[in-house]
Design an enzyme around this catalytic site. Structure first.
Site, PDB file in Angstrom:
ATOM      1  N   ARG A  46     -10.316  15.655 -98.142  1.00 58.61           N
ATOM      2  CA  ARG A  46      -8.889  15.909 -97.908  1.00 58.61           C
ATOM      3  C   ARG A  46      -8.602  17.369 -97.573  1.00 58.61           C
ATOM      4  O   ARG A  46      -7.765  17.680 -96.755  1.00 58.61           O
ATOM      5  CB  ARG A  46      -8.099  15.533 -99.170  1.00 58.61           C
ATOM      6  CG  ARG A  46      -7.341  14.238 -99.027  1.00 58.61           C
ATOM      7  CD  ARG A  46      -6.821  13.811-100.368  1.00 58.61           C
ATOM      8  NE  ARG A  46      -7.862  13.982-101.400  1.00 58.61           N
ATOM      9  CZ  ARG A  46      -7.774  13.508-102.634  1.00 58.61           C
ATOM     10  NH1 ARG A  46      -6.700  12.865-103.018  1.00 58.61           N
ATOM     11  NH2 ARG A  46      -8.751  13.674-103.502  1.00 58.61           N
ATOM     12  N   LYS A 152     -22.886   4.635-106.917  1.00 58.33           N
ATOM     13  CA  LYS A 152     -22.370   3.834-108.010  1.00 58.33           C
ATOM     14  C   LYS A 152     -20.973   4.310-108.392  1.00 58.33           C
ATOM     15  O   LYS A 152     -20.630   5.432-108.055  1.00 58.33           O
ATOM     16  CB  LYS A 152     -23.315   3.915-109.206  1.00 58.33           C
ATOM     17  CG  LYS A 152     -23.411   5.315-109.778  1.00 58.33           C
ATOM     18  CD  LYS A 152     -24.150   5.316-111.060  1.00 58.33           C
ATOM     19  CE  LYS A 152     -23.308   4.680-112.157  1.00 58.33           C
ATOM     20  NZ  LYS A 152     -23.697   5.158-113.503  1.00 58.33           N
ATOM     21  N   ASP A 181     -29.281   3.546-106.707  1.00 61.55           N
ATOM     22  CA  ASP A 181     -29.494   3.698-108.145  1.00 61.55           C
ATOM     23  C   ASP A 181     -30.462   4.875-108.237  1.00 61.55           C
ATOM     24  O   ASP A 181     -31.662   4.718-107.969  1.00 61.55           O
ATOM     25  CB  ASP A 181     -30.116   2.444-108.764  1.00 61.55           C
ATOM     26  CG  ASP A 181     -30.295   2.602-110.266  1.00 61.55           C
ATOM     27  OD1 ASP A 181     -30.623   3.724-110.713  1.00 61.55           O
ATOM     28  OD2 ASP A 181     -30.108   1.627-110.996  1.00 61.55           O
ATOM     29  N   HIS A 182     -29.952   6.034-108.584  1.00 58.40           N
ATOM     30  CA  HIS A 182     -30.782   7.234-108.384  1.00 58.40           C
ATOM     31  C   HIS A 182     -32.026   7.236-109.276  1.00 58.40           C
ATOM     32  O   HIS A 182     -32.985   7.936-108.988  1.00 58.40           O
ATOM     33  CB  HIS A 182     -29.952   8.515-108.551  1.00 58.40           C
ATOM     34  CG  HIS A 182     -29.700   8.921-109.965  1.00 58.40           C
ATOM     35  ND1 HIS A 182     -28.762   8.289-110.756  1.00 58.40           N
ATOM     36  CD2 HIS A 182     -30.263   9.879-110.751  1.00 58.40           C
ATOM     37  CE1 HIS A 182     -28.771   8.861-111.949  1.00 58.40           C
ATOM     38  NE2 HIS A 182     -29.656   9.823-111.979  1.00 58.40           N
ATOM     39  N   LYS A 186     -36.522   8.621-108.809  1.00 64.64           N
ATOM     40  CA  LYS A 186     -37.241   9.587-109.638  1.00 64.64           C
ATOM     41  C   LYS A 186     -38.743   9.401-109.466  1.00 64.64           C
ATOM     42  O   LYS A 186     -39.244   8.273-109.435  1.00 64.64           O
ATOM     43  CB  LYS A 186     -36.853   9.420-111.116  1.00 64.64           C
ATOM     44  CG  LYS A 186     -35.430   9.895-111.416  1.00 64.64           C
ATOM     45  CD  LYS A 186     -35.103   9.743-112.889  1.00 64.64           C
ATOM     46  CE  LYS A 186     -33.622   9.945-113.155  1.00 64.64           C
ATOM     47  NZ  LYS A 186     -33.236  11.342-113.365  1.00 64.64           N
ATOM     48  N   ASP A 239     -22.242   1.981-117.360  1.00 66.39           N
ATOM     49  CA  ASP A 239     -22.647   3.244-116.746  1.00 66.39           C
ATOM     50  C   ASP A 239     -24.169   3.366-116.646  1.00 66.39           C
ATOM     51  O   ASP A 239     -24.680   3.958-115.703  1.00 66.39           O
ATOM     52  CB  ASP A 239     -22.072   4.403-117.585  1.00 66.39           C
ATOM     53  CG  ASP A 239     -22.288   5.758-116.944  1.00 66.39           C
ATOM     54  OD1 ASP A 239     -21.990   5.897-115.740  1.00 66.39           O
ATOM     55  OD2 ASP A 239     -22.745   6.687-117.641  1.00 66.39           O
ATOM     56  N   HIS A 244     -29.378   1.589-114.325  1.00 66.93           N
ATOM     57  CA  HIS A 244     -30.640   2.324-114.511  1.00 66.93           C
ATOM     58  C   HIS A 244     -31.612   1.626-115.468  1.00 66.93           C
ATOM     59  O   HIS A 244     -32.782   1.447-115.158  1.00 66.93           O
ATOM     60  CB  HIS A 244     -30.359   3.736-115.030  1.00 66.93           C
ATOM     61  CG  HIS A 244     -29.337   4.485-114.235  1.00 66.93           C
ATOM     62  ND1 HIS A 244     -29.276   4.409-112.862  1.00 66.93           N
ATOM     63  CD2 HIS A 244     -28.340   5.324-114.609  1.00 66.93           C
ATOM     64  CE1 HIS A 244     -28.283   5.186-112.427  1.00 66.93           C
ATOM     65  NE2 HIS A 244     -27.694   5.749-113.469  1.00 66.93           N
ATOM     66  N   LYS A 342     -24.902   8.958-125.253  1.00 65.83           N
ATOM     67  CA  LYS A 342     -24.582  10.357-124.978  1.00 65.83           C
ATOM     68  C   LYS A 342     -24.481  11.120-126.294  1.00 65.83           C
ATOM     69  O   LYS A 342     -24.273  10.536-127.351  1.00 65.83           O
ATOM     70  CB  LYS A 342     -23.267  10.448-124.208  1.00 65.83           C
ATOM     71  CG  LYS A 342     -23.353   9.804-122.824  1.00 65.83           C
ATOM     72  CD  LYS A 342     -22.349  10.374-121.861  1.00 65.83           C
ATOM     73  CE  LYS A 342     -22.448   9.738-120.491  1.00 65.83           C
ATOM     74  NZ  LYS A 342     -23.627  10.188-119.715  1.00 65.83           N
TER      75      LYS A 342
HETATM   76  C1  BG6 Z   1     -25.390   8.509-114.089  1.00 67.30           C
HETATM   77  C2  BG6 Z   1     -24.371   8.239-115.166  1.00 67.30           C
HETATM   78  O1  BG6 Z   1     -25.577   7.369-113.298  1.00 67.30           O
HETATM   79  O2  BG6 Z   1     -26.615   8.880-114.691  1.00 67.30           O
HETATM   80  C3  BG6 Z   1     -24.210   9.449-116.058  1.00 67.30           C
HETATM   81  O3  BG6 Z   1     -23.138   7.906-114.562  1.00 67.30           O
HETATM   82  C4  BG6 Z   1     -25.547   9.902-116.591  1.00 67.30           C
HETATM   83  O4  BG6 Z   1     -23.321   9.159-117.118  1.00 67.30           O
HETATM   84  C5  BG6 Z   1     -26.555  10.048-115.467  1.00 67.30           C
HETATM   85  O5  BG6 Z   1     -25.371  11.124-117.254  1.00 67.30           O
HETATM   86  C6  BG6 Z   1     -27.935  10.350-115.997  1.00 67.30           C
HETATM   87  O6  BG6 Z   1     -28.782  10.642-114.927  1.00 67.30           O
HETATM   88  P1  BG6 Z   1     -30.026  11.592-115.129  1.00 67.30           P
HETATM   89  O7  BG6 Z   1     -30.678  11.642-113.783  1.00 67.30           O
HETATM   90  O8  BG6 Z   1     -29.497  12.922-115.576  1.00 67.30           O
HETATM   91  O9  BG6 Z   1     -30.880  10.959-116.177  1.00 67.30           O
END
Ligand code: BG6
Length: 501
Positions: A46, A152, A181-182, A186, A239, A244, A342
């Site tokens: 924006r 996501k 899905d990151h 890894k 989340d 993950h 967390k």
């Molecule tokens: C994200 C979540 O997908 O993954 C976060 O939304 C979380 O809440 C994060 O902190 C953790 O990722 P990583 O790579 O730091 O383990």
């Protein structure tokens, strides 16, 4: 592989994800020679910015967040020439014509067509409108050259995930859709597949005959903090577990794929989720635990409780533990314990595969005083290692056994730095390789699996939150969940705790 000319259009160009992850990743790909000669990034948002202002912002971000340290000016001079900015109103179809014009300018200059990757690093309520407007503006016509990357969360529940899939697949082929899905990017997560399927010695024991149970634990010291507003609508189950942790479970539990190709690998992974036992409300009561953190101290710093961060009496869980079963021949009766939370004692992502004990212990009972179990421990982060815990004789005149670790440690084995997950994933979007991305059916299967838990939790609202304090291992009941079966949560001692905060 020869790289095609590529244009990234990054929605959310002025946002947090681009600053922390995407721009640093693309810069590192550039440094390591992975970008095609004909390459550009069009950031959009924006805010009104000139190209130069956008470049200056990203330079700051990359300096702050890149694993490769301070940017060198010779290199920046070249890389920054491929950065452009286009202000936009995502609700306005007219905006999208501007992207078309920009894309064409690059193609004219390059004398060739380019692959165009639309990267949606924006809040999920924008996913549908962006996809629709891209289609309306005829920017998605060329299926061979157009891809879309979706961050996501992919849906908020099964229904919304389905309708997002429907909308996307009206406009794109599944082959064009890259759902992130990151965790899959890894390095250590990719290595689980290498470890399982490039070694012959594991497969014979990789089943219910030898494996007692599996633990997947992803704990964070970080709290919801500034994200509390977003996080409150989500919670730990949505989340982390829906995506993950279930993906990690699939990689551990999948049957050997025929080949390392996107469809073969994803078919085997989705098979796992299809075999996973669905929960009745009673199962939810017996097999799940949720928690929320209160205040406390982490690494000598006082931290507020979740409700204080959020500023309201929320019942959103910041911790979840679930005991799953995979009902197939390989895994019948083997519990998979998942937990994530967390503000916990450690930041660590660890998979523990605990094997059954020997059928007959022939040593004197006293010899066993100090031994535990055979375990394979796959440490994803911050330590990157795979350990096999075995029993051995302690040197000495008496027969005393100890549990010792056989360790494969990345630090001690390799000198090169592991790439960030986003480097791998961005490169794969350019190469057109979907192996490490979520297919539509995988996402829906994962939602289907957790819906009974979400629904049951939703219906049982009276909770004793907060029920764990910062710097703990989560609520007591999470210990009970696994202790009832005679096990305990395994944790890896970390010696470099400071750096993990
Ligand atoms: C994200 C979540 O997908 O993954 C976060 O939304 C979380 O809440 C994060 O902190 C953790 O990722 P990583 O790579 O730091 O383990």
């Amino acid at each position: 592989e020869k790289m095609q000319p590529t244009i990234f259009v990054i929605f959310g160009g002025t946002g947090d994800l681009n600053a922390r992850k995407l721009a640093p990743a693309l810069y590192n790909l550039y440094l390591e020679g992975w970008l095609p000669k004909q390459f550009s990034i069009i950031g959009t948002g924006r805010t009104k910015l000139k190209d130069d202002e956008f470049r200056a912002n990203l330079l700051k971000d990359i300096n702050q967040f890149s694993r490769s340290g301070k940017v060198k000016s010779e290199q920046w001079d070249i890389f920054s020439k491929s950065l452009f900015y286009q202000a936009s109103d995502l609700n306005d179809a007219e905006t999208y014509k501007e992207f078309g014009v920009r894309i064409q300018q690059h193609e004219t200059e390059w004398h060739t067509r380019a692959n165009v990757i639309y990267y949606l690093a924006v809040a999920p309520n924008f996913f549908p409108i962006i996809a629709e407007n891209l289609a309306k503006s005829k920017l998605t016509k060329d299926a061979e050259r157009t891809r879309i990357v979706i961050e996501k969360p992919f849906g908020h529940d099964l229904e919304s995930a389905k309708s997002l899939n429907q909308l996307l697949t009206r406009i794109f082929n599944e082959r064009q859709i890259y759902r992130i899905d990151h965790y899959l990017g890894k390095e250590t997560v990719q290595n689980i597949m290498a470890f399982r399927f490039a070694n012959s010695i594991l497969e014979p024991t990789w089943n219910r005959n030898y494996i007692d149970h599996v633990q997947i634990s992803v704990t964070e010291q970080l709290g919801a903090g500034e994200r509390a507003g977003y996080y409150d609508g989500s919670g730990a189950l949505r989340d982390m577990i829906q995506n993950h942790l279930l993906q990690l479970l699939c990689i551990v539990a999948m049957e050997p794929p025929v080949s390392f190709s996107a469809e073969e690998v994803r078919n085997r992974k989705v098979d796992v989720m299809r075999a996973m036992r669905r929960f009745s409300p009673e199962d939810v009561r017996l097999s799940t635990v949720r928690g929320q953190y209160g205040g406390g101290w982490i690494e000598g710093k006082e931290v507020p409780g979740y409700r204080d961060e959020l500023g309201s009496e929320s019942n959103t869980e910041t911790f979840a533990a679930v005991k799953f079963f995979v009902d197939n021949w390989r895994w019948q009766g083997v519990p998979f314990y998942l937990r994530t939370g967390k503000r916990m004692h450690q930041s660590a992502s660890v998979i523990t595969i605990q094997f059954k004990d020997v059928p007959h212990f022939m040593f004197p009972a006293a010899a066993a005083d100090n031994i535990s179990h055979n375990r394979l421990i796959i440490s994803i982060q911050p330590e990157m290692s795979i350990r096999l815990q075995v029993q051995a004789k302690r040197p000495g005149l008496d027969m005393v056994l100890n549990t010792v670790d056989m360790v494969f440690d990345y630090k001690g084995t390799y000198t090169n730095q592991a790439p960030e997950a986003y480097e791998t994933l961005l490169l794969d979007t350019m190469l057109g390789d979907q192996t490490l991305f979520m297919r539509g059916d995988q996402v829906e299967e994962a939602w289907d699996l957790i819906m009974p838990i979400l629904n049951t939790w939703q219906n049982r609202k009276s909770l004793n939150f907060p029920n764990y304090s910062a710097d703990s291992w989560g609520p007591e009941s999470a210990e009970a969940l696994i202790a009832r079966d005679g096990f305990h949560w395994f944790t890896l001692p970390l010696n470099n705790k400071k750096k993990t905060a």
